[in-house]
Scaffold this active site. Structure first.
Site, PDB file in Angstrom:
ATOM      1  N   ASP A   1       2.711  12.460   0.956  1.00 31.73           N
ATOM      2  CA  ASP A   1       1.987  11.612   2.094  1.00 31.73           C
ATOM      3  C   ASP A   1       1.995  11.055   3.702  1.00 31.73           C
ATOM      4  O   ASP A   1       2.700  10.602   3.560  1.00 31.73           O
ATOM      5  CB  ASP A   1       2.843   9.973   1.157  1.00 31.73           C
ATOM      6  CG  ASP A   1       1.435  10.074   0.165  1.00 31.73           C
ATOM      7  OD1 ASP A   1       1.150  10.903  -0.404  1.00 31.73           O
ATOM      8  OD2 ASP A   1       2.150   9.085  -0.708  1.00 31.73           O
TER       9      ASP A   1
ATOM     10  N   ASP B   1      -2.377   9.580  -0.047  1.00 34.05           N
ATOM     11  CA  ASP B   1      -2.336   8.189  -0.241  1.00 34.05           C
ATOM     12  C   ASP B   1      -4.260   8.308   0.548  1.00 34.05           C
ATOM     13  O   ASP B   1      -4.111   8.176   1.856  1.00 34.05           O
ATOM     14  CB  ASP B   1      -1.446   7.274   0.843  1.00 34.05           C
ATOM     15  CG  ASP B   1      -1.176   6.127  -0.674  1.00 34.05           C
ATOM     16  OD1 ASP B   1      -1.394   6.268  -1.506  1.00 34.05           O
ATOM     17  OD2 ASP B   1      -0.889   5.247   0.325  1.00 34.05           O
TER      18      ASP B   1
ATOM     19  N   HIS C   1      -6.152   4.711   0.013  1.00 28.71           N
ATOM     20  CA  HIS C   1      -6.998   3.571  -0.536  1.00 28.71           C
ATOM     21  C   HIS C   1      -8.476   3.256  -0.241  1.00 28.71           C
ATOM     22  O   HIS C   1      -8.553   3.465   0.799  1.00 28.71           O
ATOM     23  CB  HIS C   1      -5.653   2.537  -0.130  1.00 28.71           C
ATOM     24  CG  HIS C   1      -4.406   2.521  -0.510  1.00 28.71           C
ATOM     25  ND1 HIS C   1      -4.505   3.012  -2.175  1.00 28.71           N
ATOM     26  CD2 HIS C   1      -3.470   2.797   0.200  1.00 28.71           C
ATOM     27  CE1 HIS C   1      -3.347   3.347  -2.161  1.00 28.71           C
ATOM     28  NE2 HIS C   1      -2.251   3.130  -0.410  1.00 28.71           N
TER      29      HIS C   1
ATOM     30  N   HIS D   1      -7.988  -3.255  -0.909  1.00 32.06           N
ATOM     31  CA  HIS D   1      -7.300  -2.510  -1.991  1.00 32.06           C
ATOM     32  C   HIS D   1      -6.559  -3.471  -2.426  1.00 32.06           C
ATOM     33  O   HIS D   1      -6.277  -4.392  -1.681  1.00 32.06           O
ATOM     34  CB  HIS D   1      -6.374  -1.497  -1.394  1.00 32.06           C
ATOM     35  CG  HIS D   1      -6.132  -0.161  -3.075  1.00 32.06           C
ATOM     36  ND1 HIS D   1      -4.978  -0.703  -3.427  1.00 32.06           N
ATOM     37  CD2 HIS D   1      -6.732   0.523  -3.837  1.00 32.06           C
ATOM     38  CE1 HIS D   1      -4.596   0.358  -4.659  1.00 32.06           C
ATOM     39  NE2 HIS D   1      -5.668   0.732  -4.604  1.00 32.06           N
TER      40      HIS D   1
ATOM     41  N   HIS E   1      -2.928   0.218   4.736  1.00 31.51           N
ATOM     42  CA  HIS E   1      -2.600   1.457   5.261  1.00 31.51           C
ATOM     43  C   HIS E   1      -3.121   2.621   4.274  1.00 31.51           C
ATOM     44  O   HIS E   1      -3.681   2.941   3.931  1.00 31.51           O
ATOM     45  CB  HIS E   1      -1.179   1.181   4.936  1.00 31.51           C
ATOM     46  CG  HIS E   1      -1.080   0.917   3.588  1.00 31.51           C
ATOM     47  ND1 HIS E   1      -0.581   0.793   2.617  1.00 31.51           N
ATOM     48  CD2 HIS E   1      -0.766   2.483   2.785  1.00 31.51           C
ATOM     49  CE1 HIS E   1      -0.195   0.458   1.432  1.00 31.51           C
ATOM     50  NE2 HIS E   1      -0.506   2.317   1.202  1.00 31.51           N
TER      51      HIS E   1
ATOM     52  N   LYS F   1      -5.149  10.263  -3.984  1.00 28.28           N
ATOM     53  CA  LYS F   1      -4.032   8.895  -5.042  1.00 28.28           C
ATOM     54  C   LYS F   1      -4.026   8.077  -4.133  1.00 28.28           C
ATOM     55  O   LYS F   1      -4.304   7.662  -2.955  1.00 28.28           O
ATOM     56  CB  LYS F   1      -2.881   9.623  -5.101  1.00 28.28           C
ATOM     57  CG  LYS F   1      -2.001   9.596  -4.215  1.00 28.28           C
ATOM     58  CD  LYS F   1      -0.602   9.593  -4.584  1.00 28.28           C
ATOM     59  CE  LYS F   1       0.365   9.707  -4.143  1.00 28.28           C
ATOM     60  NZ  LYS F   1       0.893   8.454  -2.580  1.00 28.28           N
TER      61      LYS F   1
ATOM     62  N   CYS G   1       6.849   7.285  -3.439  1.00 23.07           N
ATOM     63  CA  CYS G   1       5.881   8.112  -3.381  1.00 23.07           C
ATOM     64  C   CYS G   1       6.604   9.213  -3.954  1.00 23.07           C
ATOM     65  O   CYS G   1       6.838   9.765  -5.415  1.00 23.07           O
ATOM     66  CB  CYS G   1       4.714   8.791  -3.052  1.00 23.07           C
ATOM     67  SG  CYS G   1       4.168   6.824  -2.756  1.00 23.07           S
TER      68      CYS G   1
HETATM   69  C1  VGL Z   1       3.595   4.839  -0.646  1.00 18.51           C
HETATM   70  C2  VGL Z   1       3.759   2.402  -0.524  1.00 18.51           C
HETATM   71  C3  VGL Z   1       2.540   2.465  -0.480  1.00 18.51           C
HETATM   72  C4  VGL Z   1       4.786   5.869  -0.160  1.00 18.51           C
HETATM   73  C5  VGL Z   1       1.709   4.694  -0.362  1.00 18.51           C
HETATM   74  O1  VGL Z   1       3.235   7.088   0.180  1.00 18.51           O
HETATM   75  O2  VGL Z   1       5.861   6.012  -0.793  1.00 18.51           O
HETATM   76  N1  VGL Z   1       4.375   3.376  -0.905  1.00 18.51           N
HETATM   77  N2  VGL Z   1       2.047   3.188  -0.599  1.00 18.51           N
HETATM   78 ZN    ZN Z   2       0.257   3.183  -0.704  1.00 19.77          ZN
END
Ligand code: VGL
Ligand code: ZN
Length: 211
Positions: A13, A51, A53, A57, A86, A111, A156
């Site tokens: 990510d 990431d 979404h 979401h 995000h 994901k 993550c």
């Molecule tokens: C993440 C919070 C929400 C991450 C992703 O990449 O750690 N944290 N979505």
């Molecule tokens: Zn996220």
């Protein structure tokens, strides 16, 4: 530590929204990029996660009237932290940071694309049961050990590490190639879990390419 042909570096990510100026900026998040650029050439196999979404979401606070980012809600699959909007599919925030230059990456695993469930881990969504397909991918490609780098250390990256251990894979986190969110002690909690799960933590300076 010698890197083997059966090792995969999974870069988690490293997207604009988790970097400086992003919607869910991780403190000093951009600092992981030079470290990742330095270690990636040591690996024969580099995989990326993204990431990804849907707009609106269910992990976004904005989808829960009266709730604010970083509060928790009970979802069908358990407690879920609510985040600022995000990494919405197709947005600039969802793009990889421009300084992350890994054209050799063999897989981009997206994901968090199911509207009703979040996915921190690269292996399982937040119900810890719905598979992303990564475990099967690694098995079929005979990639048997994972090195993790990226954002966020205590979300993550951490959930991915614990799931990999659950699957029986050796896991090495390259600590200086990660930065965390540290929400209400999440980093210390995660590190306690790393210790009991047998997640190995190293510094990037310990990595050497197999001769
Ligand atoms: C993440 C919070 C929400 C991450 C992703 O990449 O750690 N944290 N979505
Ligand atoms: Zn996220």
């Amino acid at each position: 530590m010698r890197i083997l042909a059966s090792d995969a570096l999974i870069v988690i990510d490293v997207q604009n929204d988790f970097c400086l100026g992003g919607a869910l900026a991780v403190a000093d998040g951009d600092a992981v990029i030079p470290v990742i650029q330095r270690i990636a050439p040591l690996f024969e196999h580099v995989l990326l996660t993204q990431d990804w979404h849907t707009a609106g979401h269910s992990s976004f606070a904005s989808a829960h009237p009266g709730r604010k980012p970083f509060e928790q809600v009970e979802m069908s699959y358990g407690v879920q932290t609510l985040w600022p909007d995000h990494c919405v599919q197709g947005s600039r925030g969802a793009e990889f940071h421009a300084d992350l230059k890994l054209p050799q990456a063999e897989l981009v695993l997206r994901k968090g694309f199911r509207p009703e469930i979040d996915s921190y881990s690269a292996f399982f969504e937040n119900d810890r049961a719905t598979a992303t397909g990564l475990a099967t991918y690694l098995r079929e490609r005979e990639l048997s050990r994972v090195f993790l780098a990226g954002l966020a250390y205590d979300y993550c990256v951490g959930f991915s590490a614990l799931d990999a251990r659950r699957l029986g894979l050796p896991v090495v986190i390259v600590r200086d190639a990660c930065r965390g969110i540290d929400l209400n002690g999440s980093a210390a909690r995660m590190e306690a879990e790393f210790a009991s799960a047998g997640v190995e933590i190293i510094d990037s300076s310990e990595l050497t390419r197999d001769a």
